[in-house]
Design an enzyme around this catalytic site. Structure first.
Site, PDB file in Angstrom:
ATOM      1  N   TYR A  78     -36.670  -7.256   3.436  1.00 14.72           N
ATOM      2  CA  TYR A  78     -36.898  -6.444   5.145  1.00 14.72           C
ATOM      3  C   TYR A  78     -36.257  -8.064   5.781  1.00 14.72           C
ATOM      4  O   TYR A  78     -37.165  -8.172   6.328  1.00 14.72           O
ATOM      5  CB  TYR A  78     -37.775  -6.033   5.386  1.00 14.72           C
ATOM      6  CG  TYR A  78     -37.993  -5.130   7.146  1.00 14.72           C
ATOM      7  CD1 TYR A  78     -36.763  -5.286   7.693  1.00 14.72           C
ATOM      8  CD2 TYR A  78     -39.180  -4.800   7.293  1.00 14.72           C
ATOM      9  CE1 TYR A  78     -37.242  -4.409   8.843  1.00 14.72           C
ATOM     10  CE2 TYR A  78     -39.909  -3.778   8.794  1.00 14.72           C
ATOM     11  CZ  TYR A  78     -38.530  -3.980   9.472  1.00 14.72           C
ATOM     12  OH  TYR A  78     -38.478  -3.437  11.091  1.00 14.72           O
ATOM     13  N   LYS A  98     -32.950  -5.136   4.458  1.00  9.87           N
ATOM     14  CA  LYS A  98     -32.930  -3.940   5.126  1.00  9.87           C
ATOM     15  C   LYS A  98     -32.341  -4.821   6.447  1.00  9.87           C
ATOM     16  O   LYS A  98     -32.781  -6.190   7.211  1.00  9.87           O
ATOM     17  CB  LYS A  98     -34.443  -3.588   5.704  1.00  9.87           C
ATOM     18  CG  LYS A  98     -33.885  -2.763   7.154  1.00  9.87           C
ATOM     19  CD  LYS A  98     -35.310  -2.003   7.042  1.00  9.87           C
ATOM     20  CE  LYS A  98     -35.651  -1.462   8.891  1.00  9.87           C
ATOM     21  NZ  LYS A  98     -36.804  -1.018   9.249  1.00  9.87           N
TER      22      LYS A  98
END
Length: 299
Positions: free
Chosen positions: A133, A162
């Site tokens: 992330y 992400k």
């Protein structure tokens, strides 16, 4: 493996405690709305204000309510490596299909430190898919494409990332380093289509809690190569996507969801309510998208 719209759920509270009934309502809204997965415990879920036991319970509730209908990818990152390992192992054992691990925040590690951190997590769950992330605005540091590529080559279970940044050039370098088949998800709502046009496979967008069908359809059209249809949805969703950030996420999100009767308008400190001016903008936005009950529209 993972693709499409994977809404990051907010964590509903009632009188300071996890509201499990509301969390189940949120799951049903996004799954029945056509979402391709569910995430819990990401930035939208206020994980930094919760204990590990609270985060574990939220994962359990979501997995139980989803009941295998779509993949569940919890956020399991924490500042302390030991907590990240504990929560990631828990997610795996509880039955999640993967985990999303945030770049460690506040301490601003260098690239070698980031490599070693994610290497430890990958070794701890060698057969469990992991998404990195990358959110430099919150973490204070960005994991470099070369570091991601190195991790991907060394640990096959690091399957994607992400990307919560406006830097689209980053994606081009990321695909060159990690491979075109690396699973990239957009983490900034209004950039879903631009990132998917570069090769991202979907979005983890808070807007999908408001408009799950529309966000899922945008992803489906982009994945099918229907960019004209995807562009129409991109512009349709633009105001809602921007509204998520009219105050700190998830304050606008929870404000509107409370008007929709899905949760209490409650946050954990240090978050708090937005201004009356932002509330009025949110009310007008919600009316335009047909999100409010009739009595709220008339109020």
């Amino acid at each position: 493996m993972f693709r499409g719209s994977i809404p990051p759920l907010p964590t509903p509270f009632r009188r300071g405690r996890l509201d499990e009934e509301a969390l189940r309502r949120l799951v049903e809204r996004v799954v029945q709305g056509g979402s391709h997965g569910v995430s819990v415990g990401g930035t939208t879920g206020e994980p930094g204000t919760q204990t590990l036991e609270e985060r574990k319970r939220a994962i359990e509730v979501v997995l139980d309510q989803v009941a295998g209908r779509v993949p569940v990818i919890p956020g399991t990152g924490a500042l302390r490596l030991e907590e990240t390992l504990e929560l990631t192992r828990f997610a795996k054992e509880a039955g999640a299909q993967g985990a999303m691990v945030i770049v460690p925040y506040y301490v601003k590690p260098n690239q070698e430190g980031l490599y070693r951190y994610f290497a430890e997590v990958a070794r701890a769950v060698p057969d469990f898919p992991l998404l990195i992330y990358n959110i430099p605005g919150r973490a204070g540091v960005e994991i470099a494409p070369k570091t991601v590529g190195r991790l991907r080559r060394d640990f096959p279970n690091i399957v994607g990332l992400k990307h919560s940044s406006k830097d689209l050039e980053y994606l081009s370098h990321l695909f060159l380093e990690a491979g075109r088949d690396f699973l990239v998800f957009c983490g900034l709502e209004s950039l879903t289509l631009p990132m998917m046009s570069l090769g991202a496979v979907g979005t983890i967008a808070a807007t999908a809690n408001w408009l799950p069908k529309e966000v899922a359809l945008l992803c489906e059209k982009a994945l099918a190569g229907d960019y004209q249809g995807a562009r129409e949805l991109h512009f349709y969703l633009l105001e809602a996507n921007e509204a998520i950030f009219w105050d700190t996420n998830p304050i606008p999100l929870k404000t509107v969801l409370s008007w929709m009767g899905l949760l209490e308008k409650e946050w954990r400190p240090p978050l708090g309510p937005t201004t009356p001016e932002v509330e009025e903008r949110l009310r007008r936005m919600a009316e335009r998208y047909g999100l409010l009950p009739k009595e709220k529209e008339a109020a």
